[in-house]
Scaffold this active site. Structure first.
Site, PDB file in Angstrom:
ATOM      1  CG  ASP A   1     -30.834  27.835  30.303  1.00 20.30           C
ATOM      2  OD1 ASP A   1     -29.639  27.567  30.429  1.00 20.30           O
ATOM      3  OD2 ASP A   1     -31.669  26.994  29.911  1.00 20.30           O
TER       4      ASP A   1
ATOM      5  CG  ASP B   1     -31.568  26.112  26.261  1.00 23.82           C
ATOM      6  OD1 ASP B   1     -30.362  26.349  26.051  1.00 23.82           O
ATOM      7  OD2 ASP B   1     -32.006  25.609  27.292  1.00 23.82           O
ATOM      8  CD  GLU B   2     -27.507  29.039  28.201  1.00 17.54           C
ATOM      9  OE1 GLU B   2     -26.462  29.669  28.412  1.00 17.54           O
ATOM     10  OE2 GLU B   2     -27.593  27.800  28.257  1.00 17.54           O
TER      11      GLU B   2
END
Ligand code: DCP
Ligand code: CA
Ligand code: CA
Length: 366
Positions: free
Chosen positions: A10, A110-111
């Site tokens: 993350d 973002d993960e």
């Protein structure tokens, strides 16, 4: 089954970190990325902020005028969100992740989950070195830092990742998983929102450990079969969901706006049934089977989320779409308090024998 080694990566304060990357001189200052509503120059909310701004209480969702107030005199820098740029950075990092894993599953900009079982020969000691290597590689190639959680399934990796940020690395070995989860509050589990937390508290369940010990049959009676079993399993660190590459298969989707914002399953299902009819028609015309069913949600605050279920066997019937869409919404609504504005239904087709089709609807065009 062999013990899996799953990572969740993350990216740290992602949008703000992207801004720092292209504006190196602002490093060390409070950085705020805002969604400006356009009503007045100042109106809008914080999308995210760097950790310096967070020390002063500036966090996602805070009205921008309050963020300005809290950061007065500290030389803060404000940006408008620039999704295109953040997507580009995200794509670069995801491409690097792909070289390090057997499968990756991107869950948001973002993960991503990485299945690295083979790469580290099932060893958690090697996974530690390997995670540091991936972090260093992305840092040198792209310039972005991120946090990694490592565990034997996606749930443990996710909670491990959340436990130490930014630039963190938390490894939870299988034998430590239950004691790692046990003291945490139940709301750390995906699917346990405010209402469920309150309900569980009435039942004497405060921690994940309490939930793990609770009689599974009682959980099923109270929360229904799907959620009851899900709560029981996750609390006991059991999760067999594969890390599944998304977007590999062709997809057919349809999005629509609800007549009124809602948090009611039956009301939402009326709309998703209509969307399912349209999606199903296209599936039948193409003659495909499908293996995943997904929902897409735009909340009243304009945040969006998607959720998927992978079927054991490819299916071709409408009822399977309807049933799974309903299950996904049931789980989603338990997890989020927000009313929903727009909903989408998507099936990813299983089209191995079929020629590749080019222009199937993407989720993000309605
Ligand atoms: N985001 C947003 N509004 C929110 C939450 C997030 O616009 N309410 C956007 C901005 C974030 C990005 O999504 O940069 C990723 O969300 P995260 O929750 O992962 O938050 P950050 O990456 O900003 O911070 P962290 O370091 O806590 O992961
Ligand atoms: Ca993040
Ligand atoms: Ca995130």
């Amino acid at each position: 089954m062999q013990t899996r080694i799953i990572m969740l990566a993350d990216f740290d304060y992602f949008f703000a970190q992207c801004e720092e990357l292209r504006n190196p001189t602002i490093k060390g200052k409070p950085v705020v990325v805002g969604v400006y509503s356009g009503r007045t120059e100042e109106s809008g909310a914080v999308s995210t902020s760097n950790y310096i701004a967070r020390k002063y209480g500036v966090k996602s969702g805070l009205p921008l005028f309050l963020a300005k107030k809290k950061l007065e005199g500290l030389d803060p820098v404000f940006f408008h969100v620039d999704h295109e740029y953040y997507d580009q950075i995200s794509d670069l990092i995801m491409a690097i992740f792909r070289t390090y894993a057997t499968a990756i599953e991107q869950v948001s900009v973002d993960e991503a989950y990485l299945d690295v079982t083979e790469q580290v020969q099932g060893s958690f000691e090697k996974a530690h070195e390997y995670a540091l290597k991936i972090k260093a590689d992305v840092k040198s190639q792209v310039g972005i830092s991120f946090t990694i959680g490592v565990g034997s399934n996606k749930i443990i990796a996710k909670i491990a990742c959340d436990s130490q940020k930014p630039d963190g690395l938390t490894i939870v070995k299988p034998e430590e998983a239950q004691s790692f989860l046990a003291p945490l509050a139940v709301d750390r589990l995906l699917g346990v929102g405010k209402k469920t937390t309150a309900r569980m508290e009435e039942m004497g369940i405060k921690t994940i450990g309490d939930l793990a010990k609770y009689d599974c049959q009682c959980l099923i009676e109270i929360f229904g079969k799907v959620l009851g079993i899900y709560f029981h399993n996750t609390a006991n660190a059991i999760d067999n969901e594969p890390v599944q590459e998304q977007g590999e298969a062709e997809s057919i989707s349809k999005i629509g706006t609800l007549k009124a914002d809602s948090h009611d399953l039956d009301y939402i299902a009326q709309k998703t049934d209509e969307l399912t009819d349209i999606v199903f028609k296209e599936v039948t015309e193409k003659g495909y089977g499908f293996k995943t069913v997904s929902i897409y949600v735009v909340n009243v605050n304009l945040t969006s989320k998607s959720r998927s279920i992978t079927l054991e066997q490819p299916a071709k019937d409408k009822e399977t779409i309807r049933r799974n869409v309903r299950l996904l919404f049931e789980k989603y609504l338990a997890e989020s308090e927000l009313e929903i504005r727009r909903v989408g239904v998507k099936v990813a087709t299983f089209s191995k024998e079929e020629p590749k089709q080019k222009s199937l609807t993407s989720f993000f065009s309605s």
